[in-house]
Design an enzyme around this catalytic site. Structure first.
Site, PDB file in Angstrom:
ATOM      1  N   CYS A  30       3.093   8.375  15.258  1.00  0.00           N
ATOM      2  CA  CYS A  30       4.394   7.950  15.778  1.00  0.00           C
ATOM      3  C   CYS A  30       4.869   8.942  16.822  1.00  0.00           C
ATOM      4  O   CYS A  30       4.427  10.090  16.849  1.00  0.00           O
ATOM      5  CB  CYS A  30       5.443   7.932  14.691  1.00  0.00           C
ATOM      6  SG  CYS A  30       4.938   7.043  13.284  1.00  0.00           S
ATOM      7  N   TYR A  68      -5.510  -1.703   9.632  1.00  0.00           N
ATOM      8  CA  TYR A  68      -4.772  -0.555   9.074  1.00  0.00           C
ATOM      9  C   TYR A  68      -4.469  -0.773   7.591  1.00  0.00           C
ATOM     10  O   TYR A  68      -3.774  -1.711   7.222  1.00  0.00           O
ATOM     11  CB  TYR A  68      -3.479  -0.397   9.874  1.00  0.00           C
ATOM     12  CG  TYR A  68      -2.556   0.727   9.467  1.00  0.00           C
ATOM     13  CD1 TYR A  68      -3.037   1.968   9.056  1.00  0.00           C
ATOM     14  CD2 TYR A  68      -1.175   0.556   9.532  1.00  0.00           C
ATOM     15  CE1 TYR A  68      -2.156   2.996   8.720  1.00  0.00           C
ATOM     16  CE2 TYR A  68      -0.299   1.576   9.199  1.00  0.00           C
ATOM     17  CZ  TYR A  68      -0.802   2.800   8.792  1.00  0.00           C
ATOM     18  OH  TYR A  68       0.068   3.810   8.461  1.00  0.00           O
ATOM     19  N   HIS A  78      -1.337   4.880   4.298  1.00  0.00           N
ATOM     20  CA  HIS A  78       0.035   5.403   4.258  1.00  0.00           C
ATOM     21  C   HIS A  78       1.018   4.641   3.393  1.00  0.00           C
ATOM     22  O   HIS A  78       2.224   4.861   3.487  1.00  0.00           O
ATOM     23  CB  HIS A  78       0.612   5.476   5.688  1.00  0.00           C
ATOM     24  CG  HIS A  78      -0.050   6.516   6.529  1.00  0.00           C
ATOM     25  ND1 HIS A  78      -0.534   6.276   7.774  1.00  0.00           N
ATOM     26  CD2 HIS A  78      -0.299   7.816   6.273  1.00  0.00           C
ATOM     27  CE1 HIS A  78      -1.065   7.383   8.267  1.00  0.00           C
ATOM     28  NE2 HIS A  78      -0.941   8.330   7.370  1.00  0.00           N
ATOM     29  N   ASP A 105      -0.364  12.868   3.911  1.00  0.00           N
ATOM     30  CA  ASP A 105      -1.298  12.900   5.031  1.00  0.00           C
ATOM     31  C   ASP A 105      -0.889  13.980   6.045  1.00  0.00           C
ATOM     32  O   ASP A 105      -1.735  14.658   6.615  1.00  0.00           O
ATOM     33  CB  ASP A 105      -1.313  11.522   5.692  1.00  0.00           C
ATOM     34  CG  ASP A 105      -2.375  11.385   6.749  1.00  0.00           C
ATOM     35  OD1 ASP A 105      -3.389  12.093   6.661  1.00  0.00           O
ATOM     36  OD2 ASP A 105      -2.200  10.567   7.673  1.00  0.00           O
TER      37      ASP A 105
END
Ligand code: ADP
Ligand code: SF4
Length: 689
Positions: free
Chosen positions: A30, A169, A172, A265
Site C-alpha cells: 500500500c 491474492y 493477509h 507480515d
C-alpha cells in the site's frame, strides 16, 4: 563494479511467459495514494523500476464496488474508467524495462463498502472487519459465479492495460480467497466449505480462470499466506498451509509466500529481525518447481544471496526495503552496497495507509514526492551559489540537511554539542528493540564522511555569540538551527495544558533522563500522554531492569498511535509478559505524599499508586533559545554577514524522526530557491471537470 558474490542476484528469472531481468521483486504494498493519486502512485512505482527492481507491483486493487475499501485509497479496477489510471503505473515501470504486476482482489468482509454502499458479501455470514456496525452475508453459488466473472474481467483488463504479471491474492486475511481457504473464516457447508479440498476449491478455480484468460502472455502469481499465526484454528505452515501449497504446487507461475495477517507480515524491527519469515516459508521451494518470492525486510545483499543459495527463495521480495531505497538493486549492481539506505523497520510508511494519507518514509524523504515535488532519491539539483551553511545540531534533521546540501555542492559546517552525532536517534536506538533505528544516523554520517565540503564538529555546543563569531570567521551566510527538543518536565501535554500538580515527594523524570542515565529503582509510574512508542518502550526498559512499573495512560490502549504502525498488539503483549501493570483511560491528577493520583477520564473515579519515581512522557519542548537569541539580534546577524536564519525539525515543531529527516531534506532542496509561501508548494492532482 559489482562484487562477484552478488552475481546470482542479477540472474534472470522466468515467470511463466515473461522474464524478470534480475531477482529483485517489489511485492505489492500500500502507499496511501492508490486511486486517489494515480500520478503520484505511478511516479513512485516507476522510481523502483528505475532503481533496478525487475518486478514492480501495484497495491491490492479492488475489482468491484462490492469490494470497496473506502476511505483507504488502494488500487481500483472497478470498470473500464479505471484503466487509464492504472496504465500510468505500467508506463512508468515499462520505461525502465521492468515487469509490472497487478494484485487484483475482492476483499469480502474485510472491506466496508462505505463509498459504494453495496451490501457486503463474504465467505460466510459474519460481522465485517472494520468497526462499522455492519454484517456480511454468505455468498451464494450465484455470488461465487459473479465474483469469478469479475476476477476474469479484471484479469483481462489488466492484460489490456499492459500488466505483465497478474496476481491471484490469498493473503493477509484481507482477501476473499484467503477467507475461503481459512477454517477460521469459512463456515460453509456446501462444496466450498468443510474439508481443505473444498475450502481450496475457489482458489483453484480462480487460478484456472486467470490462467485461461491471460496465462498465455502474463505470468500468474499466487500470493499466499502459509501461516496465520493463530495456531490450529487457522493455517499453519506445517499443516494446512503446507497442504495448500502441495495441492496447488504447479498452478501459478510464481509463488509469493508470506505470513498473515498484515501486522505479522510487516513486523517492525522492534519485534523481528531480517529474514524473520524464513521458518514459515522455507518449505515452499521443497514442494513446488515454480519460482518462489518471499519477504523479510531484506537489506543485506549477503542475506539475500544466502536465501537463494540455501534454496529458500528464488526472488528477493521487498516492500519496505524498496521504499527506504528504491535504488537498492542498482547500488548492489554498481558495487556500492554501503550506499544502501537501509530500512529501519519502523513502519512509518504503513502509517500512511492507516491514516489515509500518502506514505512517508523515515529513511527516504523523497518517498511519495516523486510526482508532486519532482524529487528523485538519488539526484538533487546542483548548488546555485558558493554560500556556506552553519548547521547547529547533528540529529536527523541536521544530518539530512547537511548531507543533502553537501551533495548539492554547498559548504556545510555542522556543530554538534555531544561527543557523537545522531541526536535523538543516537539515544533512542539504545532503547530495547530500537537498535536498527541507528541506521538513520549511520547512513547519513557515512555519506557525509565522503563529502569534502561537509564537516561535523563534535563537542561543539554553540551559543548565539559563538554562532556570530563562527559565521564571521568562516564566511558563513546561512545559519540553520536543528537543535532538537526535550521532553517536558512538568507533564504538559494533550491532557494537561498546565503542569501536573506535584508536592515534589516523588522523583520526576523524563525519557531524556532514562536515556541518559538509564536506571530507576523501586516502583515507577510511566505516564504516557504521548501515545506513540516512547511510553511503552521506557516501561519496557525499566521493567527489564527489575523496576516495578505501572504504565498509566489517558488513551484507551497502550501506545495507541502504534495501531498505525501495526505494533500495538505486540507492545501490549510484551508489556504484559514482562509484568508491567497497565492502567488505561486514566489521566494523572497529581503527585502528593509519595503517591500518584490518577482519575478515570470519563467517570473521574480516582485511584492512587505508591511510587518512588514518575516518568512523564507527555509533550516535547523545542530547544529554540539559540534560534531566538539570533532572531532577536538582527544587528549582530547583519554584522556577521548572516543572510538567513532558519530552524527546522524538532526545534521548530517536535514530531517523528521521519518528519525531522523530511524537514532537513526540504531545507536542502529549497535552499537558494525563491519560495512563494502564498502558493501550494507542490503539484496537485485534479479531477478533470
Ligand atoms: P531533530 O530531530 O530535529 O534532528 P535532535 O534532538 O535529534 O533533533 O537533534 C538535535 C541535536 O542538536 C542534538 O544532537 C543536540 O545535542 C544538538 N544541539 C542542541 N543544541 C545545540 C547547540 N546549541 N549547539 C550544538 N549542538 C546542539
Ligand atoms: Fe522502512 Fe521505516 Fe521507511 Fe517504512 S518508513 S520503509 S519501515 S524505514
Amino acid at each position: 563494479m559489482r562484487d562477484s558474490r552478488y552475481d546470482i542476484l542479477f540472474e534472470p528469472v522466468k515467470i511463466g511467459p515473461v522474464t524478470a531481468r534480475n531477482r529483485f521483486f517489489q511485492v505489492p504494498h500500500c502507499s496511501g495514494m492508490g486511486h486517489a493519486y494515480p500520478r503520484a502512485e505511478a511516479a513512485m512505482r516507476g522510481m523502483k523500476a528505475e532503481g533496478g527492481w525487475a518486478v514492480v507491483s501495484t497495491q491490492e486493487t479492488e475489482i468491484h464496488p462490492s469490494s470497496d475499501f473506502s476511505p483507504y485509497s488502494e488500487g481500483r479496477l472497478w470498470d473500464k474508467g479505471d484503466m487509464k489510471r492504472m496504465a500510468l503505473m505500467v508506463e512508468a515501470v515499462h520505461a525502465h524495462d521492468s515487469l509490472a504486476a497487478i494484485e487484483i482482489t475482492h476483499n469480502g468482509h474485510a472491506g466496508s463498502n462505505r463509498h459504494s454502499r453495496l451490501p457486503s458479501m463474504a465467505v460466510s455470514e459474519m460481522i465485517i472487519d472494520s468497526h462499522d456496525p455492519v454484517q456480511s452475508y454468505a455468498m451464494t453459488r450465484r455470488d461465487i459465479a459473479n465474483y469469478r466473472r469479475w476476477h476474469r474481467t479484471a484479469a483481462l483488463r489488466s492484460r489490456e492495460i499492459g500488466f505483465d504479471i497478474v496476481y491471484v491474492y490469498a493473503g493477509h486475511d484481507l482477501s476473499l480467497l484467503m477467507h475461503f481457504v481459512s477454517r477460521n473464516r469459512n463456515r460453509r457447508t456446501d462444496e466450498y466449505g468443510g474439508c481443505l479440498e473444498n475450502r481450496v476449491r475457489l482458489l483453484r478455480e480462480v487460478l484456472e480462470d486467470t490462467r485461461n484468460c491471460v496465462g498465455d502472455t502474463c505470468g500468474i502469481a499466487l500470493r499466499f499466506a502459509v501461516d496465520e499465526l493463530i495456531g490450529p484454528d487457522g493455517l499453519l505452515c506445517d499443516a494446512e498451509g503446507r497442504e495448500v501449497v502441495e495441492m496447488l504446487a504447479e498452478y501459478p507461475d510464481i509463488w509469493d509466500v508470506n505470513i498473515s495477517d498484515w501486522k505479522n507480515d510487516s513486523q517492525t524491527s522492534r519485534f523481528s529481525s531480517e529474514g524473520f519469515q524464513e521458518p514459515y516459508t522455507a518449505f515452499v521451494k521443497q514442494v513446488t518447481g515454480k519460482p518462489v518470492v518471499g519477504v523479510g525486510r531484506f537489506t543485506s545483499p549477503d542475506t539475500m544471496v544466502s536465501q537463494i543459495r540455501r534454496g529458500i527463495l528464488d526472488m528477493i521480495g521487498a516492500a519496505r526495503p524498496s521504499i527506504a531505497d528504491p535504488f537498492l538493486p542498482d547500488k548492489i549492481e554498481q558495487g556500492r552496497p554501503e550506499d544502501i539506505r537501509e530500512c529501519i523497520g519502523c513502519n512509518i510508511c504503513v502509517s500512511g495507509d492507516m491514516t489515509i494519507s500518502p506514505m512517508r518514509c523515515t529513511q527516504n524523504p523523497t518517498m511519495a514526492e516523486e510526482y508532486r515535488r519532482n524529487w528523485h532519491p538519488e539526484r538533487i539539483p546542483k548548488a546555485r551559489s558558493a554560500d556556506g551553511v552553519l548547521c547547529i545540531g547533528a540529529g536527523p534533521s541536521g544530518l539530512e540537511a547537511a548531507m543533502s546540501l553537501g551533495r548539492r555542492g554547498y559548504r556545510v559546517v555542522v556543530a554538534e554539542a555531544r561527543d557523537m552525532a545522531g541526536g535523538r536517534v543516537l539515544l533512542e536506538s539504545r532503547l530495547p528493540g530500537l537498535a536498527a533505528w541507528k541506521r538513520v544516523m549511520d547512513y547519513r554520517i557515512g555519506q557525509i564522511d565522503r563529502l569534502d565540503n561537509v564537516e561535523i564538529h563534535l563537542n561543539s555546543g554553540l551559543d548565539s555569540s559563538q554562532v556570530l563569531e563562527f559565521a564571521r570567521e568562516l564566511d558563513i551566510r546561512h545559519v540553520l538551527c536543528a537543535t532538537g527538543s526535550q521532553w517536558d518536565r512538568e507533564g504538559i501535554g494533550r491532557e494537561h495544558p498546565d503542569p501536573i500538580p506535584s508536592d515534589g515527594s516523588v522523583t520526576t523524570l523524563t525519557p531524556d533522563d532514562i536515556m541518559e542515565t538509564g536506571h530507576v529503582t523501586g516502583n515507577a509510574v510511566v505516564y504516557d500522554d504521548d501515545h506513540y512508542y516512547m511510553g511503552g518502550v521506557i516501561a519496557e526498559a525499566l521493567a527489564t531492569q527489575g523496576t516495578n512499573v505501572t504504565l498509566a495512560t489517558p488513551a484507551a490502549d497502550v501506545s495507541s498511535w502504534t495501531h498505525n504502525t501495526l505494533e500495538q498488539g505486540f507492545i501490549e503483549r510484551r508489556l504484559h509478559d514482562i509484568g508491567v501493570d497497565i492502567v488505561e483511560k486514566h489521566r494523572m491528577a497529581g503527585i502528593r505524599d509519595g503517591k500518584v493520583r490518577l482519575e478515570h477520564v470519563s467517570s473521574l473515579k480516582p485511584c492512587t499508586i505508591d511510587v518512588d519515581s514518575v516518568i512523564l512522557v507527555t509533550a516535547r519542548r523545542p530547544l529554540c533559545d539559540l534560534y531566538f537569541g539570533l532572531e532577536l539580534n538582527p544587528d549582530g546577524r547583519r554584522e556577521a554577514g548572516i543572510a538567513s536564519l532558519t530552524r527546522i525539525g524538532d526545534c521548530l515543531a517536535p514530531a517523528t524522526i521521519a518528519s525531522a529527516v523530511y524537514a532537513g531534506h526540504l531545507y536542502a532542496r529549497d535552499f537558494d530557491q525563491e519560495i512563494d509561501i502564498d502558493s501550494v508548494p507542490y503539484r496537485r492532482e485534479y479531477i478533470k471537470i
